[in-house]
Design a protein around this motif. Structure first.
Motif, PDB file in Angstrom:
ATOM      1  N   GLY A   1      -3.420   4.017  20.004  1.00 39.95           N
ATOM      2  CA  GLY A   1      -4.850   4.093  19.756  1.00 39.95           C
ATOM      3  C   GLY A   1      -5.225   4.384  18.314  1.00 39.95           C
ATOM      4  O   GLY A   1      -6.389   4.641  18.002  1.00 39.95           O
ATOM      5  N   THR A   2      -4.238   4.305  17.404  1.00 40.99           N
ATOM      6  CA  THR A   2      -4.511   4.549  15.991  1.00 40.99           C
ATOM      7  C   THR A   2      -5.382   3.446  15.403  1.00 40.99           C
ATOM      8  O   THR A   2      -5.204   2.267  15.704  1.00 40.99           O
ATOM      9  CB  THR A   2      -3.200   4.644  15.202  1.00 40.99           C
ATOM     10  OG1 THR A   2      -2.469   5.787  15.636  1.00 40.99           O
ATOM     11  CG2 THR A   2      -3.456   4.758  13.698  1.00 40.99           C
ATOM     12  N   ILE A   3      -6.303   3.826  14.551  1.00 42.63           N
ATOM     13  CA  ILE A   3      -7.116   2.894  13.767  1.00 42.63           C
ATOM     14  C   ILE A   3      -6.981   3.309  12.311  1.00 42.63           C
ATOM     15  O   ILE A   3      -7.211   4.475  11.967  1.00 42.63           O
ATOM     16  CB  ILE A   3      -8.596   2.929  14.194  1.00 42.63           C
ATOM     17  CG1 ILE A   3      -8.737   2.526  15.669  1.00 42.63           C
ATOM     18  CG2 ILE A   3      -9.432   2.020  13.301  1.00 42.63           C
ATOM     19  CD1 ILE A   3     -10.141   2.722  16.210  1.00 42.63           C
ATOM     20  N   GLY A   4      -6.579   2.371  11.442  1.00 36.63           N
ATOM     21  CA  GLY A   4      -6.469   2.656  10.026  1.00 36.63           C
ATOM     22  C   GLY A   4      -7.666   2.137   9.262  1.00 36.63           C
ATOM     23  O   GLY A   4      -8.229   1.105   9.617  1.00 36.63           O
TER      24      GLY A   4
ATOM     25  N   ALA B   1       0.836  -1.197   0.000  1.00 36.71           N
ATOM     26  CA  ALA B   1       0.000   0.000   0.000  1.00 36.71           C
ATOM     27  C   ALA B   1       0.872   1.250   0.000  1.00 36.71           C
ATOM     28  O   ALA B   1       1.874   1.324   0.695  1.00 36.71           O
ATOM     29  CB  ALA B   1      -0.929  -0.004   1.209  1.00 36.71           C
ATOM     30  N   GLN B   2       0.485   2.237  -0.780  1.00 33.40           N
ATOM     31  CA  GLN B   2       1.314   3.418  -0.961  1.00 33.40           C
ATOM     32  C   GLN B   2       1.069   4.494   0.093  1.00 33.40           C
ATOM     33  O   GLN B   2       1.968   5.229   0.457  1.00 33.40           O
ATOM     34  CB  GLN B   2       1.084   4.002  -2.358  1.00 33.40           C
ATOM     35  CG  GLN B   2       1.538   3.095  -3.473  1.00 33.40           C
ATOM     36  CD  GLN B   2       3.008   2.752  -3.363  1.00 33.40           C
ATOM     37  OE1 GLN B   2       3.863   3.641  -3.344  1.00 33.40           O
ATOM     38  NE2 GLN B   2       3.324   1.463  -3.286  1.00 33.40           N
ATOM     39  N   THR B   3      -0.156   4.593   0.588  1.00 29.75           N
ATOM     40  CA  THR B   3      -0.493   5.631   1.562  1.00 29.75           C
ATOM     41  C   THR B   3      -1.025   4.979   2.820  1.00 29.75           C
ATOM     42  O   THR B   3      -2.158   4.472   2.841  1.00 29.75           O
ATOM     43  CB  THR B   3      -1.543   6.611   0.999  1.00 29.75           C
ATOM     44  OG1 THR B   3      -1.071   7.151  -0.238  1.00 29.75           O
ATOM     45  CG2 THR B   3      -1.804   7.744   1.978  1.00 29.75           C
ATOM     46  N   THR B   4      -0.211   4.947   3.873  1.00 26.68           N
ATOM     47  CA  THR B   4      -0.606   4.328   5.136  1.00 26.68           C
ATOM     48  C   THR B   4      -0.311   5.280   6.290  1.00 26.68           C
ATOM     49  O   THR B   4       0.532   6.175   6.165  1.00 26.68           O
ATOM     50  CB  THR B   4       0.135   3.005   5.375  1.00 26.68           C
ATOM     51  OG1 THR B   4       1.537   3.251   5.391  1.00 26.68           O
ATOM     52  CG2 THR B   4      -0.196   1.997   4.279  1.00 26.68           C
ATOM     53  N   PRO B   5      -0.972   5.102   7.430  1.00 26.03           N
ATOM     54  CA  PRO B   5      -0.700   5.967   8.590  1.00 26.03           C
ATOM     55  C   PRO B   5       0.761   5.865   9.017  1.00 26.03           C
ATOM     56  O   PRO B   5       1.323   4.774   9.078  1.00 26.03           O
ATOM     57  CB  PRO B   5      -1.640   5.416   9.665  1.00 26.03           C
ATOM     58  CG  PRO B   5      -2.750   4.771   8.895  1.00 26.03           C
ATOM     59  CD  PRO B   5      -2.097   4.185   7.688  1.00 26.03           C
ATOM     60  N   SER B   6       1.375   6.981   9.308  1.00 26.92           N
ATOM     61  CA  SER B   6       2.782   7.002   9.710  1.00 26.92           C
ATOM     62  C   SER B   6       2.916   6.702  11.196  1.00 26.92           C
ATOM     63  O   SER B   6       1.958   6.833  11.967  1.00 26.92           O
ATOM     64  CB  SER B   6       3.407   8.368   9.400  1.00 26.92           C
ATOM     65  OG  SER B   6       2.731   9.391  10.126  1.00 26.92           O
ATOM     66  N   GLY B   7       4.117   6.279  11.598  1.00 30.38           N
ATOM     67  CA  GLY B   7       4.415   6.070  13.006  1.00 30.38           C
ATOM     68  C   GLY B   7       4.038   4.713  13.555  1.00 30.38           C
ATOM     69  O   GLY B   7       4.278   4.439  14.744  1.00 30.38           O
ATOM     70  N   ILE B   8       3.483   3.832  12.736  1.00 32.86           N
ATOM     71  CA  ILE B   8       3.060   2.516  13.218  1.00 32.86           C
ATOM     72  C   ILE B   8       4.230   1.546  13.137  1.00 32.86           C
ATOM     73  O   ILE B   8       4.869   1.392  12.095  1.00 32.86           O
ATOM     74  CB  ILE B   8       1.872   1.983  12.399  1.00 32.86           C
ATOM     75  CG1 ILE B   8       0.688   2.950  12.510  1.00 32.86           C
ATOM     76  CG2 ILE B   8       1.478   0.585  12.869  1.00 32.86           C
ATOM     77  CD1 ILE B   8       0.219   3.192  13.931  1.00 32.86           C
ATOM     78  N   GLY B   9       4.507   0.858  14.252  1.00 33.00           N
ATOM     79  CA  GLY B   9       5.586  -0.120  14.259  1.00 33.00           C
ATOM     80  C   GLY B   9       5.149  -1.483  13.772  1.00 33.00           C
ATOM     81  O   GLY B   9       5.906  -2.202  13.125  1.00 33.00           O
ATOM     82  N   GLU B  10       3.906  -1.852  14.065  1.00 35.04           N
ATOM     83  CA  GLU B  10       3.407  -3.170  13.662  1.00 35.04           C
ATOM     84  C   GLU B  10       1.884  -3.163  13.653  1.00 35.04           C
ATOM     85  O   GLU B  10       1.247  -2.809  14.652  1.00 35.04           O
ATOM     86  CB  GLU B  10       3.911  -4.250  14.625  1.00 35.04           C
ATOM     87  CG  GLU B  10       3.406  -5.652  14.310  1.00 35.04           C
ATOM     88  CD  GLU B  10       3.989  -6.705  15.232  1.00 35.04           C
ATOM     89  OE1 GLU B  10       3.563  -7.874  15.149  1.00 35.04           O
ATOM     90  OE2 GLU B  10       4.882  -6.366  16.039  1.00 35.04           O
TER      91      GLU B  10
ATOM     92  N   GLN C   1      -9.002   6.556  22.091  1.00 37.31           N
ATOM     93  CA  GLN C   1      -8.398   6.238  23.372  1.00 37.31           C
ATOM     94  C   GLN C   1      -6.876   6.418  23.313  1.00 37.31           C
ATOM     95  O   GLN C   1      -6.322   6.904  22.326  1.00 37.31           O
ATOM     96  CB  GLN C   1      -8.759   4.808  23.811  1.00 37.31           C
ATOM     97  CG  GLN C   1     -10.241   4.564  23.989  1.00 37.31           C
ATOM     98  CD  GLN C   1     -10.788   5.225  25.263  1.00 37.31           C
ATOM     99  OE1 GLN C   1     -10.290   6.230  25.733  1.00 37.31           O
ATOM    100  NE2 GLN C   1     -11.840   4.647  25.823  1.00 37.31           N
ATOM    101  N   SER C   2      -6.175   6.009  24.347  1.00 39.94           N
ATOM    102  CA  SER C   2      -4.724   6.162  24.405  1.00 39.94           C
ATOM    103  C   SER C   2      -4.032   4.811  24.459  1.00 39.94           C
ATOM    104  O   SER C   2      -2.850   4.727  24.799  1.00 39.94           O
ATOM    105  CB  SER C   2      -4.331   6.982  25.647  1.00 39.94           C
ATOM    106  OG  SER C   2      -4.796   6.356  26.833  1.00 39.94           O
ATOM    107  N   GLN C   3      -4.760   3.753  24.105  1.00 38.18           N
ATOM    108  CA  GLN C   3      -4.232   2.394  24.141  1.00 38.18           C
ATOM    109  C   GLN C   3      -4.590   1.689  22.852  1.00 38.18           C
ATOM    110  O   GLN C   3      -5.710   1.811  22.356  1.00 38.18           O
ATOM    111  CB  GLN C   3      -4.823   1.645  25.333  1.00 38.18           C
ATOM    112  CG  GLN C   3      -4.322   0.225  25.504  1.00 38.18           C
ATOM    113  CD  GLN C   3      -5.076  -0.500  26.615  1.00 38.18           C
ATOM    114  OE1 GLN C   3      -6.047  -1.192  26.364  1.00 38.18           O
ATOM    115  NE2 GLN C   3      -4.628  -0.316  27.847  1.00 38.18           N
ATOM    116  N   ASN C   4      -3.621   0.954  22.296  1.00 33.22           N
ATOM    117  CA  ASN C   4      -3.882   0.251  21.043  1.00 33.22           C
ATOM    118  C   ASN C   4      -4.929  -0.834  21.222  1.00 33.22           C
ATOM    119  O   ASN C   4      -4.985  -1.503  22.255  1.00 33.22           O
ATOM    120  CB  ASN C   4      -2.600  -0.391  20.516  1.00 33.22           C
ATOM    121  CG  ASN C   4      -1.637   0.624  19.954  1.00 33.22           C
ATOM    122  OD1 ASN C   4      -2.033   1.613  19.351  1.00 33.22           O
ATOM    123  ND2 ASN C   4      -0.349   0.393  20.156  1.00 33.22           N
ATOM    124  N   MET C   5      -5.748  -0.996  20.210  1.00 30.57           N
ATOM    125  CA  MET C   5      -6.597  -2.171  20.097  1.00 30.57           C
ATOM    126  C   MET C   5      -5.896  -3.126  19.152  1.00 30.57           C
ATOM    127  O   MET C   5      -5.487  -2.739  18.066  1.00 30.57           O
ATOM    128  CB  MET C   5      -7.990  -1.796  19.587  1.00 30.57           C
ATOM    129  CG  MET C   5      -8.765  -0.929  20.545  1.00 30.57           C
ATOM    130  SD  MET C   5     -10.459  -0.596  20.019  1.00 30.57           S
ATOM    131  CE  MET C   5     -10.185   0.444  18.581  1.00 30.57           C
TER     132      MET C   5
END
Length: 300
Positions: A146-149, A115-124, A163-167
């Motif tokens: 807490g990012t959701i793509g 994918a060419q355009t994805t949210p930045s800063g995600i490690g996994e 929120q401030s915690q990953n799902m």
């Protein structure tokens, strides 16, 4: 080589025999040393995601009897995949630079494109689901927490922060997404807006909707819901790190992520999602390292 376990006799389970067997299970070699991470199905194909190890591909696919597997996909670890119809697949994971990556396929998993355009800063990226014309992905690491793509085509992604915690786990069913974080669950009918927290504990390894019921599994716990909002913990659950759950031919099956469990319970089954029966018939699975997912495909 890693092994895939399949069963074509799961419908032979009855309430009287469920503590002894859920049918005959078979092992088929995949031919690589990469660790399998999850399994998904769609449009006549079942797809296994895996780590990228020693040049091994990160995806295997099969269109028939779940015994003839071919490798596919770019070289990076894939944690999960989802099918969006019309031959469109999305897989999520991370690359060798510890950066979250998303790939998509428009030819029913025959070939893949990053994918060419994805949210930045995600490690996994840890999981992805499809529903309401959207792919929705959740990460296990990265910033902001807490990012959701979300994406309609698998190639162009947008994001929001909830929120401030990953799902880390997500599923879709009956008109809504349900996701699990470390200490909470949340839901959205769109996937890209209006997320709200559910007043129920988190920490689930897998979430599934089928047969008009939601089932979530975790370490020594299982919960059910009819609407995805109100959840109830099942009682008297056999001890196990339940990593995956699926429904097929009238039976719910959950698999143990602990290899060679001391209680010899490799998988459990249920006819209603609430009352679970331990299965101790391991059929000589010496060296089995624990299951990471389960699905029902083509009668198996």
């Amino acid at each position: 080589p890693q092994r895939l376990l399949t069963s074509d006799e799961i419908t032979a389970v009855t309430e009287n025999t469920a503590t002894e067997a859920t049918g005959k299970w078979y092992a088929s070699a995949l031919g690589h040393t990469a660790t399998q991470t999850n399994i998904a199905k769609g449009d006549g194909r079942v797809l296994i995601t895996a780590t990228y190890t020693n040049g091994a591909a990160h995806l295997w696919s099969d269109t028939g009897d779940a015994n003839s597997w071919t490798t596919t996909g770019p070289g990076s670890t894939r944690n999960a995949a989802a099918y969006g119809g019309n031959n469109l697949w999305v897989s999520v994971g991370y690359d060798y630079q510890a950066s979250g990556t998303i790939s998509y396929s428009t030819n029913n998993a025959e070939s893949w494109t990053k994918a060419q355009t994805t949210p930045s800063g995600i490690g996994e990226w840890s999981d992805v689901a499809y529903g309401n014309a959207y792919f929705v992905a959740v990460p296990s690491s990265g910033s902001p927490a807490g990012t959701i793509g979300y994406s309609t085509d698998g190639n162009t992604w947008n994001s929001l922060v909830f929120q401030s915690q990953n799902m880390t786990k997500i599923a879709y069913g009956n008109g809504r997404f349900v996701a699990s974080g470390g200490s909470y669950m949340a839901t959205s009918t769109t996937g890209f807006s209006n997320w709200e927290e559910i007043g129920f504990e988190g920490g689930w390894n897998d979430i599934c909707y089928d047969n008009n019921m939601w089932v979530a599994v975790g370490s020594n716990k299982i919960a059910t819901s009819t609407d995805g909002l109100n959840w109830t913990l099942a009682t008297d659950i056999p001890e196990g790190n339940w990593r995956g759950v699926a429904y097929g031919n009238g039976v719910w099956t959950a698999v143990n992520g602990t290899g060679n469990p001391s209680n010899n319970i490799w998988w459990i089954c249920s006819f209603n999602g609430k009352d679970w029966f331990a299965v101790s018939y391991a059929d000589g699975w010496t060296g089995y390292f624990g299951a990471t997912g389960v699905t029902y495909f083509n009668g198996k």
